[in-house]
Scaffold this motif. Sequence first.
Motif, PDB file in Angstrom:
ATOM      1  N   VAL A  39      83.466  68.660 144.943  1.00  0.00           N
ATOM      2  CA  VAL A  39      82.722  69.462 145.935  1.00  0.00           C
ATOM      3  C   VAL A  39      82.152  68.657 146.705  1.00  0.00           C
ATOM      4  O   VAL A  39      81.933  68.744 148.070  1.00  0.00           O
ATOM      5  CB  VAL A  39      82.002  70.552 145.105  1.00  0.00           C
ATOM      6  N   ARG A  40      81.424  67.696 146.342  1.00  0.00           N
ATOM      7  CA  ARG A  40      80.619  66.781 147.111  1.00  0.00           C
ATOM      8  C   ARG A  40      81.553  66.010 148.029  1.00  0.00           C
ATOM      9  O   ARG A  40      80.947  65.702 149.139  1.00  0.00           O
ATOM     10  CB  ARG A  40      79.652  65.786 146.128  1.00  0.00           C
ATOM     11  N   TYR A  41      82.370  65.592 147.614  1.00  0.00           N
ATOM     12  CA  TYR A  41      83.390  64.860 148.529  1.00  0.00           C
ATOM     13  C   TYR A  41      83.732  65.856 149.805  1.00  0.00           C
ATOM     14  O   TYR A  41      83.719  65.351 150.878  1.00  0.00           O
ATOM     15  CB  TYR A  41      84.763  64.475 147.805  1.00  0.00           C
ATOM     16  N   LEU A  42      84.029  66.887 149.411  1.00  0.00           N
ATOM     17  CA  LEU A  42      84.613  67.839 150.681  1.00  0.00           C
ATOM     18  C   LEU A  42      83.167  68.096 151.647  1.00  0.00           C
ATOM     19  O   LEU A  42      83.442  68.053 152.650  1.00  0.00           O
ATOM     20  CB  LEU A  42      85.033  69.056 150.125  1.00  0.00           C
ATOM     21  N   LEU A  43      82.295  68.229 151.091  1.00  0.00           N
ATOM     22  CA  LEU A  43      81.065  68.539 151.847  1.00  0.00           C
ATOM     23  C   LEU A  43      80.781  67.395 152.588  1.00  0.00           C
ATOM     24  O   LEU A  43      80.449  67.387 154.003  1.00  0.00           O
ATOM     25  CB  LEU A  43      79.741  68.813 151.121  1.00  0.00           C
ATOM     26  N   GLN A  44      80.940  66.049 152.195  1.00  0.00           N
ATOM     27  CA  GLN A  44      80.579  64.978 152.864  1.00  0.00           C
ATOM     28  C   GLN A  44      81.728  64.552 154.132  1.00  0.00           C
ATOM     29  O   GLN A  44      81.222  63.992 154.919  1.00  0.00           O
ATOM     30  CB  GLN A  44      80.362  63.624 151.995  1.00  0.00           C
ATOM     31  N   LEU A  45      82.843  65.339 153.744  1.00  0.00           N
ATOM     32  CA  LEU A  45      83.795  65.244 154.962  1.00  0.00           C
ATOM     33  C   LEU A  45      83.564  66.408 155.869  1.00  0.00           C
ATOM     34  O   LEU A  45      84.251  66.433 156.884  1.00  0.00           O
ATOM     35  CB  LEU A  45      85.181  65.336 154.288  1.00  0.00           C
ATOM     36  N   GLY A  46      82.637  67.225 155.729  1.00  0.00           N
ATOM     37  CA  GLY A  46      82.257  68.225 156.732  1.00  0.00           C
ATOM     38  C   GLY A  46      83.120  69.564 156.445  1.00  0.00           C
ATOM     39  O   GLY A  46      82.993  70.430 157.531  1.00  0.00           O
ATOM     40  N   LEU A  47      83.554  69.503 155.289  1.00  0.00           N
ATOM     41  CA  LEU A  47      84.433  70.817 154.985  1.00  0.00           C
ATOM     42  C   LEU A  47      83.508  71.823 154.285  1.00  0.00           C
ATOM     43  O   LEU A  47      82.541  71.444 153.648  1.00  0.00           O
ATOM     44  CB  LEU A  47      85.617  70.420 154.257  1.00  0.00           C
TER      45      LEU A  47
ATOM     46  N   ARG B 294      77.587  77.323 137.712  1.00  0.00           N
ATOM     47  CA  ARG B 294      76.238  76.763 137.936  1.00  0.00           C
ATOM     48  C   ARG B 294      76.350  75.297 138.209  1.00  0.00           C
ATOM     49  O   ARG B 294      75.941  74.478 139.092  1.00  0.00           O
ATOM     50  CB  ARG B 294      75.295  77.053 136.732  1.00  0.00           C
ATOM     51  N   SER B 295      77.136  74.461 137.451  1.00  0.00           N
ATOM     52  CA  SER B 295      77.434  73.166 137.526  1.00  0.00           C
ATOM     53  C   SER B 295      77.982  72.592 138.799  1.00  0.00           C
ATOM     54  O   SER B 295      77.495  71.758 139.409  1.00  0.00           O
ATOM     55  CB  SER B 295      78.463  72.574 136.236  1.00  0.00           C
ATOM     56  N   ASN B 296      78.888  73.592 139.392  1.00  0.00           N
ATOM     57  CA  ASN B 296      79.750  73.051 140.538  1.00  0.00           C
ATOM     58  C   ASN B 296      78.498  73.289 141.907  1.00  0.00           C
ATOM     59  O   ASN B 296      78.918  72.583 142.913  1.00  0.00           O
ATOM     60  CB  ASN B 296      81.024  74.033 140.959  1.00  0.00           C
ATOM     61  N   ALA B 297      77.677  74.111 141.583  1.00  0.00           N
ATOM     62  CA  ALA B 297      76.534  73.893 142.580  1.00  0.00           C
ATOM     63  C   ALA B 297      75.426  72.849 142.432  1.00  0.00           C
ATOM     64  O   ALA B 297      75.052  72.787 143.495  1.00  0.00           O
ATOM     65  CB  ALA B 297      75.997  75.384 142.849  1.00  0.00           C
ATOM     66  N   ALA B 298      75.591  72.028 141.454  1.00  0.00           N
ATOM     67  CA  ALA B 298      74.608  71.229 141.337  1.00  0.00           C
ATOM     68  C   ALA B 298      74.962  69.671 141.625  1.00  0.00           C
ATOM     69  O   ALA B 298      75.545  69.020 141.162  1.00  0.00           O
ATOM     70  CB  ALA B 298      74.154  71.197 139.794  1.00  0.00           C
ATOM     71  N   ILE B 299      74.899  69.636 143.108  1.00  0.00           N
ATOM     72  CA  ILE B 299      75.670  68.518 143.727  1.00  0.00           C
ATOM     73  C   ILE B 299      74.690  67.706 144.434  1.00  0.00           C
ATOM     74  O   ILE B 299      74.771  67.263 145.733  1.00  0.00           O
ATOM     75  CB  ILE B 299      76.771  69.056 144.546  1.00  0.00           C
TER      76      ILE B 299
END
Length: 138
Positions: free
Chosen positions: A80-88, A101-106
């Motif tokens: 998830v963090r990888y995609l956010l850092q790509l601006g997606l 819960r875990s997937n949102a803890a980034i």
Amino acid sequence: MANFDQADLQNLLDHGTVAPMVDQVLAHIGKTPLDLIDFAQNHDILVEAHSPFGHGDLVSNSDLQAIAGTYGVTVPQLAVRYLLQLGLAPLPKATSADHMRSNAAIDFVISDADMAKLKAWTGFHYSDETSVFPVYQK
Ligand SMILES: NC(=O)c1ccc[n+]([C@@H]2O[C@H](COP(=O)([O-])OP(=O)(O)OC[C@H]3O[C@@H](n4cnc5c(N)ncnc54)[C@H](OP(=O)(O)O)[C@@H]3O)[C@@H](O)[C@H]2O)c1
């Protein structure tokens, strides 16, 4: 719109009366359409990343577990963090509340060196169960 490639988007930009705002595409570590993302972002089109865990097939990958471990996170958190850092805008699916819960803890940052490694990583293959779906054969 979903799974539009660069030519589809260009066609809409050239001939449509309203510019596309969002394109939802398959995008995850090991399967990231970098040219399409670049094109979309240069035209102010948000890219939504569906199946950010490769329909679940990324979760137990040992290469990614090793990288995630250096940050003290799980592979889904890394994904998830990888995609956010790509601006997606990632669209993760989870039926388990613990997973959600875990997937949102980034709250961590992937280094530039690891982002480059993840963008170039070619070690991913869909499982037989996943690859029966046409969307995962592209
Ligand atoms: N536009 C399109 O063509 C298209 C195509 C496919 C999918 N989509 C959309 O994309 C979204 C997600 O795609 P997807 O379902 O293919 O796959 P995904 O989000 O890549 O993966 C979902 C799988 O990952 C597991 N998972 C989630 N978090 C986890 C965690 N923390 N630890 C371990 N396992 C975890 C889930 O298990 P649990 O359920 O047990 O939590 C589930 O099996 C959906 O909203 C879907 O509608 C769009």
